[in-house]
Design a protein around this motif. Sequence first.
Motif, PDB file in Angstrom:
ATOM      1  N   MET A   1       0.825  -1.193   0.000  1.00  0.00           N
ATOM      2  CA  MET A   1       0.000   0.000   0.000  1.00  0.00           C
ATOM      3  C   MET A   1       0.869   1.257   0.000  1.00  0.00           C
ATOM      4  N   LEU A   2       2.146   1.126  -0.297  1.00  0.00           N
ATOM      5  CA  LEU A   2       3.045   2.263  -0.262  1.00  0.00           C
ATOM      6  C   LEU A   2       2.539   3.420  -1.099  1.00  0.00           C
ATOM      7  N   VAL A   3       2.413   4.525  -0.453  1.00  0.00           N
ATOM      8  CA  VAL A   3       2.041   5.799  -1.059  1.00  0.00           C
ATOM      9  C   VAL A   3       0.692   5.763  -1.781  1.00  0.00           C
ATOM     10  N   SER A   4      -0.072   4.706  -1.584  1.00  0.00           N
ATOM     11  CA  SER A   4      -1.366   4.632  -2.272  1.00  0.00           C
ATOM     12  C   SER A   4      -2.338   5.686  -1.755  1.00  0.00           C
ATOM     13  N   MET A   5      -2.339   5.922  -0.443  1.00  0.00           N
ATOM     14  CA  MET A   5      -3.240   6.943   0.089  1.00  0.00           C
ATOM     15  C   MET A   5      -2.804   8.331  -0.390  1.00  0.00           C
ATOM     16  N   ALA A   6      -1.509   8.561  -0.457  1.00  0.00           N
ATOM     17  CA  ALA A   6      -1.034   9.860  -0.939  1.00  0.00           C
ATOM     18  C   ALA A   6      -1.470  10.063  -2.385  1.00  0.00           C
ATOM     19  N   LYS A   7      -1.341   9.009  -3.189  1.00  0.00           N
ATOM     20  CA  LYS A   7      -1.766   9.103  -4.582  1.00  0.00           C
ATOM     21  C   LYS A   7      -3.270   9.295  -4.668  1.00  0.00           C
ATOM     22  N   MET A   8      -4.011   8.577  -3.812  1.00  0.00           N
ATOM     23  CA  MET A   8      -5.469   8.692  -3.819  1.00  0.00           C
ATOM     24  C   MET A   8      -5.882  10.114  -3.464  1.00  0.00           C
ATOM     25  N   MET A   9      -5.266  10.672  -2.413  1.00  0.00           N
ATOM     26  CA  MET A   9      -5.607  12.043  -2.038  1.00  0.00           C
ATOM     27  C   MET A   9      -5.241  12.987  -3.175  1.00  0.00           C
ATOM     28  N   GLY A  10      -4.100  12.758  -3.780  1.00  0.00           N
ATOM     29  CA  GLY A  10      -3.697  13.604  -4.894  1.00  0.00           C
ATOM     30  C   GLY A  10      -4.670  13.512  -6.036  1.00  0.00           C
ATOM     31  N   ARG A  11      -5.100  12.292  -6.368  1.00  0.00           N
ATOM     32  CA  ARG A  11      -6.015  12.091  -7.483  1.00  0.00           C
ATOM     33  C   ARG A  11      -7.334  12.809  -7.248  1.00  0.00           C
ATOM     34  N   PHE A  12      -7.929  12.573  -6.086  1.00  0.00           N
ATOM     35  CA  PHE A  12      -9.212  13.209  -5.837  1.00  0.00           C
ATOM     36  C   PHE A  12      -9.057  14.691  -5.551  1.00  0.00           C
ATOM     37  N   GLY A  13      -7.947  15.052  -4.922  1.00  0.00           N
ATOM     38  CA  GLY A  13      -7.710  16.468  -4.679  1.00  0.00           C
ATOM     39  C   GLY A  13      -7.639  17.237  -5.979  1.00  0.00           C
ATOM     40  N   VAL A  14      -6.948  16.693  -6.965  1.00  0.00           N
ATOM     41  CA  VAL A  14      -6.826  17.359  -8.259  1.00  0.00           C
ATOM     42  C   VAL A  14      -8.160  17.354  -8.974  1.00  0.00           C
ATOM     43  N   VAL A  15      -8.803  16.212  -9.034  1.00  0.00           N
ATOM     44  CA  VAL A  15     -10.045  16.096  -9.793  1.00  0.00           C
ATOM     45  C   VAL A  15     -11.157  16.913  -9.180  1.00  0.00           C
ATOM     46  N   LEU A  16     -11.346  16.788  -7.874  1.00  0.00           N
ATOM     47  CA  LEU A  16     -12.495  17.418  -7.249  1.00  0.00           C
ATOM     48  C   LEU A  16     -12.258  18.849  -6.806  1.00  0.00           C
ATOM     49  N   VAL A  17     -11.118  19.078  -6.201  1.00  0.00           N
ATOM     50  CA  VAL A  17     -10.917  20.368  -5.583  1.00  0.00           C
ATOM     51  C   VAL A  17      -9.885  21.202  -6.318  1.00  0.00           C
ATOM     52  N   GLY A  18      -8.739  20.611  -6.578  1.00  0.00           N
ATOM     53  CA  GLY A  18      -7.633  21.358  -7.152  1.00  0.00           C
ATOM     54  C   GLY A  18      -7.973  21.999  -8.477  1.00  0.00           C
ATOM     55  N   LEU A  19      -8.814  21.352  -9.252  1.00  0.00           N
ATOM     56  CA  LEU A  19      -9.177  21.860 -10.561  1.00  0.00           C
ATOM     57  C   LEU A  19      -9.847  23.218 -10.468  1.00  0.00           C
ATOM     58  N   LYS A 142      -0.349   8.229   8.005  1.00  0.00           N
ATOM     59  CA  LYS A 142       0.605   8.068   9.103  1.00  0.00           C
ATOM     60  C   LYS A 142       1.118   6.636   9.167  1.00  0.00           C
ATOM     61  N   LYS A 143       0.217   5.660   8.992  1.00  0.00           N
ATOM     62  CA  LYS A 143       0.628   4.258   9.013  1.00  0.00           C
ATOM     63  C   LYS A 143       1.563   3.973   7.841  1.00  0.00           C
ATOM     64  N   GLU A 144       1.214   4.523   6.698  1.00  0.00           N
ATOM     65  CA  GLU A 144       2.042   4.326   5.518  1.00  0.00           C
ATOM     66  C   GLU A 144       3.433   4.931   5.711  1.00  0.00           C
ATOM     67  N   ARG A 145       3.479   6.110   6.320  1.00  0.00           N
ATOM     68  CA  ARG A 145       4.770   6.749   6.602  1.00  0.00           C
ATOM     69  C   ARG A 145       5.605   5.890   7.555  1.00  0.00           C
ATOM     70  N   ASP A 146       4.961   5.322   8.576  1.00  0.00           N
ATOM     71  CA  ASP A 146       5.665   4.426   9.504  1.00  0.00           C
ATOM     72  C   ASP A 146       6.205   3.199   8.783  1.00  0.00           C
ATOM     73  N   ASP A 147       5.389   2.645   7.878  1.00  0.00           N
ATOM     74  CA  ASP A 147       5.819   1.462   7.106  1.00  0.00           C
ATOM     75  C   ASP A 147       7.022   1.789   6.237  1.00  0.00           C
ATOM     76  N   VAL A 148       7.001   2.964   5.598  1.00  0.00           N
ATOM     77  CA  VAL A 148       8.122   3.378   4.751  1.00  0.00           C
ATOM     78  C   VAL A 148       9.374   3.541   5.611  1.00  0.00           C
ATOM     79  N   GLN A 149       9.215   4.171   6.774  1.00  0.00           N
ATOM     80  CA  GLN A 149      10.351   4.403   7.668  1.00  0.00           C
ATOM     81  C   GLN A 149      11.014   3.079   8.073  1.00  0.00           C
ATOM     82  N   LYS A 150      10.210   2.051   8.314  1.00  0.00           N
ATOM     83  CA  LYS A 150      10.721   0.750   8.776  1.00  0.00           C
ATOM     84  C   LYS A 150      11.249  -0.128   7.637  1.00  0.00           C
TER      85      LYS A 150
END
Length: 197
Positions: A1-19, A142-150
């Motif tokens: 699941m590495l960086v999947s939530m970051a990508k998901m937030m980016g995807r929806f952030g761009v599509v829904l809000v960022g645009l 946060k969990k993903e960041r911890d996983d990356v750190q480890k």
Amino acid sequence: MLVSMAKMMGRFGVVLVGLWAGLATAGAQQTPAPPAAAAQDGAAPSAATPAPQDDVKQIKLTEEQVKRFIAAQADLAAIASKIQAAGDTPDPALQTELESIATKHGFGNFEELDDVAANISIVMAGLDSNTGNFVDPVEALKKERDDVQKDSSIPDADKKQLMDELTEAIGTTPKLEYKENIEIVKAHKAEIEKALQ
């Protein structure tokens, strides 16, 4: 699941809000909402860049707002290239067009549509694609960041970049205030995804 939530937030952030987020701010400066509409909707401008947690105006979504948001996507998609080209400074004609789309679909103004979009994006970003369960995006990041750190298999340079991206995403991702929004968005998830394609 590495960086999947970051990508998901980016995807929806761009599509829904960022645009269109910067357009709502610029529009608010050019054409303020009538006091009655602002008081009723509590509409607040969004930021043009990813908003810190406090800058996203969270609202309790209604079924009707989500349906109107979905219906507005075809009209917004038709002018997407104009919106992207405008960046943070739409011309008055584009702002008028955006306001027209919002009111056509039953929103008091474009800011209200933008607030609904932001709240839908928070929930969509937290819906697990496999289970459909909601996981608060901030906690998942946060969990993903911890996983990356480890993870010792990630090269140091890549790990630093991932950690920086995840830390930034955590700082700009709002926690969900209205848990009841989850069920409303989940009920329309397929329609939302189809509308945004």
